[in-house]
Scaffold this motif. Structure first.
Motif, short mmCIF file in Angstrom:
data_model
loop_
_atom_site.label_atom_id
_atom_site.label_comp_id
_atom_site.label_asym_id
_atom_site.label_seq_id
_atom_site.Cartn_x
_atom_site.Cartn_y
_atom_site.Cartn_z
N GLN A 1 0.84 -1.19 0.00
CA GLN A 1 0.00 0.00 0.00
C GLN A 1 0.87 1.25 0.00
O GLN A 1 2.02 1.23 0.47
CB GLN A 1 -0.94 -0.03 1.20
CG GLN A 1 -2.06 -1.07 0.99
CD GLN A 1 -3.22 -0.79 1.91
OE1 GLN A 1 -3.15 -1.07 3.09
NE2 GLN A 1 -4.28 -0.21 1.36
N ALA A 2 0.30 2.32 -0.54
CA ALA A 2 1.11 3.52 -0.81
C ALA A 2 1.69 4.16 0.45
O ALA A 2 2.75 4.77 0.41
CB ALA A 2 0.27 4.54 -1.57
N LEU A 3 0.98 4.03 1.57
CA LEU A 3 1.46 4.69 2.79
C LEU A 3 1.89 3.69 3.86
O LEU A 3 1.97 4.04 5.05
CB LEU A 3 0.39 5.65 3.33
CG LEU A 3 -0.08 6.74 2.36
CD1 LEU A 3 -1.10 7.65 3.03
CD2 LEU A 3 1.09 7.58 1.83
N GLU A 4 2.16 2.48 3.43
CA GLU A 4 2.60 1.45 4.37
C GLU A 4 3.84 1.93 5.13
O GLU A 4 4.72 2.58 4.56
CB GLU A 4 2.96 0.19 3.57
CG GLU A 4 2.66 -1.10 4.29
CD GLU A 4 2.91 -2.29 3.38
OE1 GLU A 4 2.21 -2.41 2.35
OE2 GLU A 4 3.83 -3.07 3.70
N GLY A 5 3.89 1.62 6.41
CA GLY A 5 5.06 1.97 7.20
C GLY A 5 4.96 3.35 7.85
O GLY A 5 5.79 3.70 8.68
N ILE A 6 3.94 4.13 7.49
CA ILE A 6 3.79 5.45 8.11
C ILE A 6 2.87 5.35 9.32
O ILE A 6 1.74 4.87 9.22
CB ILE A 6 3.26 6.47 7.09
CG1 ILE A 6 4.33 6.71 6.02
CG2 ILE A 6 2.85 7.79 7.77
CD1 ILE A 6 3.85 7.46 4.82
N LYS A 7 3.40 5.77 10.46
CA LYS A 7 2.60 5.68 11.70
C LYS A 7 2.04 7.05 12.05
O LYS A 7 2.77 8.03 12.15
CB LYS A 7 3.50 5.21 12.86
CG LYS A 7 3.69 3.71 12.90
CD LYS A 7 4.21 3.29 14.27
CE LYS A 7 4.69 1.84 14.26
NZ LYS A 7 3.78 0.89 13.61
N VAL A 8 0.72 7.07 12.29
CA VAL A 8 0.04 8.32 12.64
C VAL A 8 -0.56 8.18 14.03
O VAL A 8 -1.35 7.26 14.28
CB VAL A 8 -1.10 8.62 11.64
CG1 VAL A 8 -1.79 9.94 11.98
CG2 VAL A 8 -0.59 8.62 10.20
N LEU A 9 -0.17 9.06 14.94
CA LEU A 9 -0.80 9.11 16.25
C LEU A 9 -1.91 10.14 16.14
O LEU A 9 -1.66 11.33 15.94
CB LEU A 9 0.24 9.50 17.30
CG LEU A 9 -0.13 9.28 18.76
CD1 LEU A 9 -0.61 7.86 19.02
CD2 LEU A 9 1.09 9.56 19.64
N ASP A 10 -3.14 9.66 16.27
CA ASP A 10 -4.30 10.43 15.82
C ASP A 10 -5.19 10.83 17.00
O ASP A 10 -5.91 10.03 17.55
CB ASP A 10 -5.07 9.55 14.83
CG ASP A 10 -6.30 10.26 14.27
OD1 ASP A 10 -6.45 11.46 14.49
OD2 ASP A 10 -7.10 9.58 13.60
N LEU A 11 -5.11 12.12 17.34
CA LEU A 11 -5.94 12.62 18.45
C LEU A 11 -7.21 13.29 17.94
O LEU A 11 -7.90 13.96 18.71
CB LEU A 11 -5.15 13.64 19.28
CG LEU A 11 -4.05 13.10 20.18
CD1 LEU A 11 -2.78 12.83 19.39
CD2 LEU A 11 -3.74 14.07 21.31
N THR A 12 -7.51 13.15 16.68
CA THR A 12 -8.64 13.90 16.11
C THR A 12 -9.98 13.28 16.50
O THR A 12 -10.06 12.10 16.80
CB THR A 12 -8.55 13.97 14.57
OG1 THR A 12 -8.70 12.66 14.03
CG2 THR A 12 -7.23 14.56 14.13
N ARG A 13 -11.01 14.13 16.49
CA ARG A 13 -12.35 13.68 16.87
C ARG A 13 -13.39 14.16 15.86
O ARG A 13 -13.20 15.15 15.18
CB ARG A 13 -12.74 14.25 18.25
CG ARG A 13 -11.88 13.90 19.39
CD ARG A 13 -11.07 15.07 19.98
NE ARG A 13 -11.01 16.30 19.22
CZ ARG A 13 -11.71 17.38 19.50
NH1 ARG A 13 -12.50 17.41 20.55
NH2 ARG A 13 -11.58 18.48 18.77
N VAL A 14 -14.51 13.48 15.84
CA VAL A 14 -15.68 13.83 15.04
C VAL A 14 -15.42 13.69 13.54
O VAL A 14 -15.37 12.57 13.04
CB VAL A 14 -16.28 15.20 15.40
CG1 VAL A 14 -17.64 15.41 14.70
CG2 VAL A 14 -16.52 15.28 16.93
#
Lengths: 395, 395
Positions: B3-16
């Protein structure tokens, strides 16, 4: 490296709106976007009004930061030059009807033979597969088919087209995302690929919770007007000189709102104490609020509600948007100097990056402005050779 | 790498909606998105109906392909763990009101000390600068302030809110683009940065030619209804059982259209021969077309106009979108199996890539489903240590 996409070369065959929007975003972030246009007429949107000194404002807005070269891709010599250029660019973008590039003998299969690292981005009405693939679409058609019109409009009113070309613009945004994701993959693997984005698919993607609402309830959502379906008050009210949107999203904001509008008596009424109950008693509550809102101007309410911490905003017409202090503080209206049209205000760059600020460095090009320069830069073709080729009607 | 973004880690605090939409796109393309939620309640949208087996369909739609861990960031021990995690991720994303992360002691300045390569994406109502920066916004507020409502609606009618949350969704799209551009820059320079996207700015960006129209003519555009302002016929017509959008964008299509609707006599009339003239005689021409369109069903017209090559489409309600053959052929409706809610249909991935197809691999997580696993994976915390920390109310 001063910009996020510096060093990325895009050979851009897109016209009008969806594709040019995608490549505009890339150019704003520093990509070198080379707009390849038909000789004489160029991008169709160069013919779209309104005009300034004969130059299309529509075109100028979407094509800032790009360079323009002309080439008649139906001529064999032009095809050869095009294939040579493909070796030296990272991305090729087009928004023709599927099959057009193949008919020119320049489909993805041909281009990837020439440059296996090429990223080929295609943005079309219905996409490069499926039963409608070969059909032409316009923004209005995909807005109709994709469902957004059916949920936009006044309560119990007609389905309504969104006043900006969301069918094109959202497809442009997804195309830009696809190109950037493909660049990430290529950076790590050395492999290029084709990115195929359909305007209709993108309309489905932005329906978002309208789909889950239908799937779960079995009822197709309808236009809801400007009122939130379950929060009160969360809608526009008439002020003395216009409308103001009020969004009191919870009970604490309801209290602040009542205090701000001199409506403390509303806080005493049990039926209005919680949001579900306000929702149940909406019909009697709304007029009690509405009559108070008529007493002041939009600007007065804005100041009062901002002070009280109640989310609100005027329903701005475009002239007011261009004067909004926040819009101006964020450089969202930028004046560029066009070589023919003179100074023109256009939208700014909405992605604010701390290290690599987007920038509008130059106005849109006039047709073929950079042909000779680009031939020299990309293919080493001298001015004399250019003049000779020009005789053949290639440019 | 599949997959195109494999290996990218995102710590995601977003809501809604806005932030989760951005990280959903990344997760769909293979990024490892770790959703960090408040213990007990989680993302606010877990409380938004409709529900399936107590699980929010709204939440499930936006949070597929993500993992969930809970953490109370007000606890000092949690802050420490958070900062440790920051060392091991590529992107941190949040859509709080500006200042919230700073109040927690976890602003960008702190995080970049811990990991200078971090990309910090912030998506907010008004952005991290300017006079309105600290204010809360809702979709309805930025749609009002950003001008889109003022150009959407029936002719001479009320300004109208777009029925999907364009204020949030477009900001999510620009945020995803900003993150990917920042990743490109980091790949080449090793330098991280902050990406600051405001919902209001994005509304200005999508106004597009409405801005140039105003700037050049001095007249603020108004709602235009569903008719194209200068092309005829280019609008919906009533068929026997619903409406169909017709987009005869040029004179050749006008001829095809007249032949298709059994209206060859219209081709004989001089006043209708060119588009500018059709536009001038719109009031008398429209009824002549309209009366013919009433004779057949939407489906019949679709077949006839498709056969004739005239761009057209039904105004689909959401139920019809979910049955459309093209939408289905493009996998734009996907069924996922949620561990509590069971099977649920959600929108598919609109970016079709030849080498790295986007994919919906898993349904949205239940709250904190992956906490223990992620603590072990990212921080080497054992199950026993986890249980001990849990006693302190951190998770």
């Amino acid at each position: 490296m001063n910009q996020a996409l510096e060093g990325i070369k895009v050979l851009d065959l897109t016209r009008v709106l969806s594709g040019p929007y995608a490549t505009m975003i890339m150019a704003d972030m520093g990509a070198d976007v080379i707009k390849l246009e038909q000789p004489v007429t160029g991008d169709d949107s160069r013919q779209f009004g309104p005009y300034v000194e004969g130059e299309s404002a529509y075109f100028m807005s979407l094509n800032r930061n790009k360079r323009s070269m002309t080439m008649n891709l139906k001529k064999p010599e032009a095809k050869e030059l095009f294939l040579e250029m493909i070796k030296n660019v990272d991305v090729v973008a087009e928004n023709f009807r599927p099959g057009t590039m193949e008919k020119l003998g320049l489909g993805y299969d041909v281009l990837k033979e020439v440059n296996p690292k090429i990223i080929y981005a295609a943005c079309s009405g219905f996409g490069h597969s499926g039963p409608y693939s070969k059909r032409a679409a316009y923004d209005a058609v995909v807005q109709a088919m994709g469902g957004i019109m059916s949920i936009t409009g006044q309560k119990d009113g007609q389905p309504t087209r969104v006043g900006t070309s969301m069918g094109d613009i959202v497809a442009g945004l997804f195309t830009a995302i696809g190109i950037l994701a493909a660049l990430n993959y290529r950076e790590k693997t050395g492999i290029g690929q084709k990115v195929d984005v359909a305007m209709l698919d993108c309309q489905v993607a932005i329906l978002e919770n309208a789909i889950s609402r239908y799937v779960v309830t079995g009822k197709a959502p309808k236009p809801e007007g400007n009122r939130h379906p379950s929060i009160v008050p969360f809608e526009p009210f008439d002020a003395r000189d216009g409308q103001i949107m009020v969004a009191a999203g919870n009970d604490a904001l309801w209290e602040k709102f009542c205090n701000a509008i001199d409506g403390r008596e509303l806080l005493e009424i049990d039926e209005y104490k919680t949001n579900p109950s306000r929702n149940d008693h909406y019909t009697e509550l709304r007029p009690l609020i509405a009559v108070k809102m008529l007493n002041k101007t939009v600007k007065e309410w804005q100041d009062i509600l901002d002070e009280a911490g109640v989310p609100n905003g005027p329903i701005n017409t475009v002239d007011k948007v261009l004067e909004d202090p926040q819009v101006l503080a964020r450089n969202m209206i930028v004046e560029v100097e066009h070589k023919v049209a003179g100074p023109l205000k256009i939208p700014g760059v909405p992605i604010k990056m701390s290290e690599t600020q987007g920038e509008i460095k130059k106005a849109a090009p006039v047709l073929g402005e950079d042909t000779a320069q680009l031939l020299s830069e990309l293919l080493g073709i001298s001015r004399d050779e250019f003049e000779a080729l020009k005789e053949k009607g290639i440019f």
